[in-house]
Design an enzyme around this catalytic site. Sequence first.
Site, short mmCIF file in Angstrom:
data_model
loop_
_atom_site.label_atom_id
_atom_site.label_comp_id
_atom_site.label_asym_id
_atom_site.label_seq_id
_atom_site.Cartn_x
_atom_site.Cartn_y
_atom_site.Cartn_z
N SER A 14 0.81 -1.22 0.00
CA SER A 14 0.00 0.00 0.00
C SER A 14 0.84 1.27 0.00
CB SER A 14 -0.95 0.00 1.21
OG SER A 14 -1.82 -1.11 1.16
N GLY A 15 1.84 1.34 0.88
CA GLY A 15 2.66 2.55 0.97
C GLY A 15 3.51 2.77 -0.26
N CYS A 43 -1.69 -6.17 3.04
CA CYS A 43 -3.08 -5.78 3.28
C CYS A 43 -4.03 -6.39 2.26
CB CYS A 43 -3.21 -4.25 3.28
SG CYS A 43 -4.90 -3.69 3.55
N CYS A 48 -5.61 -7.42 5.56
CA CYS A 48 -6.87 -6.74 5.84
C CYS A 48 -8.04 -7.21 4.98
CB CYS A 48 -6.70 -5.23 5.65
SG CYS A 48 -5.16 -4.54 6.27
N LYS A 51 -8.96 -11.04 5.28
CA LYS A 51 -9.38 -11.24 6.67
C LYS A 51 -10.80 -10.71 6.88
CE LYS A 51 -8.52 -7.97 9.30
NZ LYS A 51 -7.76 -6.89 9.99
N TYR A 179 -4.29 -8.24 17.78
CA TYR A 179 -5.48 -8.17 16.93
C TYR A 179 -5.51 -9.28 15.88
CZ TYR A 179 -2.81 -5.92 13.14
OH TYR A 179 -1.92 -5.65 12.13
N GLU A 183 -8.61 -11.86 15.85
CA GLU A 183 -9.46 -11.88 14.65
C GLU A 183 -9.49 -13.27 14.02
OE1 GLU A 183 -9.15 -7.22 13.20
OE2 GLU A 183 -7.75 -8.70 12.38
N GLY A 263 3.08 -11.58 16.70
CA GLY A 263 3.69 -10.31 16.32
C GLY A 263 4.30 -10.35 14.93
N ALA A 342 -9.17 -0.35 14.56
CA ALA A 342 -10.27 -1.24 14.92
C ALA A 342 -9.82 -2.69 14.87
CB ALA A 342 -11.46 -1.03 13.99
N HIS A 437 -31.67 8.83 16.57
CA HIS A 437 -32.34 7.83 17.42
C HIS A 437 -33.25 6.94 16.58
CE1 HIS A 437 -34.01 6.27 21.15
NE2 HIS A 437 -35.22 6.42 20.62
N GLU A 442 -25.61 7.07 19.25
CA GLU A 442 -26.11 8.31 19.85
C GLU A 442 -25.60 8.50 21.27
OE1 GLU A 442 -30.41 8.39 21.08
OE2 GLU A 442 -30.40 6.37 20.20
#
Length: 465
Positions: A14-15, A43, A48, A51, A179, A183, A263, A342, A437, A442
Amino acid sequence: MSFDYDLFVIGGGSGGVRAARVAAGEHGARVAVAEESRMGGTCVIRGCVPKKLMIFASQAGLMAEEMRGYGWEGAQAGRFDWPVFRSKLDAELTRLELIYTANLERSGVQIFHQRATIVDAHTVALADGTTKTAKHILIAVGGRPALPGIPGEELGLISDDLFLMKELPRRVLLVGGGYIACEFATILSGLGVETVQVYRGDAVLRGFDQQARDMATVQLSEIGIDLRLNVTPTGLARAGDRIDVAFNDGSHEEFDAVIWATGRNPYTGGLGLENTGVHLRGNGAIAVDEWSQTAVPSIFAVGDVTDRVNLTPVAIREGHAFADTIFGGRARKVSHATIASAVYLRPHEVAQIGLTEEQACARGDVDVYATTFRPMRSMFAGSNAKVMMKLLVDPGTDVVLGCHIFGPDAGEMIQLAAIPITMGATKADFDATMAVHPTAAEELVTMRQPTRRHRLEVPAQAATA
């Protein structure tokens, strides 16, 4: 001196891809990219994207249970067909890889589908024996899964291998509490695999807010994962078609597969950096300054290989800023101070931005606005699962220091909350926002009074000095 290229990028993730596209397509630089594996990097190909698709697949069982709670008699998920899913997944990843390649070529970037290493400050060597020169070199090779360093570790799989399995194991051991581990444990359990997860700590997701960590830890067990804390494997051995695992408590168990999620390390080994003056940190990460520049003026690095904040959007932003700075005449730095993230568990995700409650307390005074509740959707279906919303506020300035969410679609919510928080929003700004609502989100704009206040205690001597 004449160079073959203005920029040579090592790594097609990506980078690196973003830097190459912007440098060539927007700023007219002569650019080449070398990628030893599939274009798109971790990714897109083995992280990502696949996954998240597997997370979607793993939700069917819980959705069927919820449907029964809403009156759909006999609703059930049925048997999961891994070969069918994997075939569709492979096709999707190939489609994305072709898009990445096409976008580079459309921008005028030359692609070398082979490994590249560094010869000196302006020269790279390709695997076919040819060399190329460039005014600037960008290293964007990312990271690779780390192994625990125990006997028999080679018998285990890494996260990359999960997407290549011909069939799902009946019983799996997943090692780790970050994570990736959480996951994949969520995914495998949801797909019907008997899943044991072991972690050396007393709560998963180290680095996240403690309250969210505790709720995630409980949820993993509640969805059927055999989560064992303060446990680590000490060795693996072949036992016929299975793997015998020895643990630190002296016990042994057999599994069909063991997956290491312990890791990731920067992928700098064998890159040729010893031929340059590029400095490496203790874990092998490339040391860079705020402009992503190494100690060698012509060599830069972005993404996970620098071990700053190891997230795909961060690598993309770093690559874009590098290209604008060097080739676009627009000097841009990337702030790593406030970045949302996340963890895609089920049924509730973990998401955060800014300081954790523990970090905020260590920093100074903080007001904590927090609530936990059973969301309407799952409560009606008979679930006891709880949602948590938390805002951390500086009582002196009223600025929101952090936001933490544990609940359905927390990742979607934190992306929107990240906008005002990155802008420096105050609690008054949140209070002035009208609620939508009925929604879970909220609660972020309806918490009026702090549930607790932390005041930094100043030693008596310091207070009277």
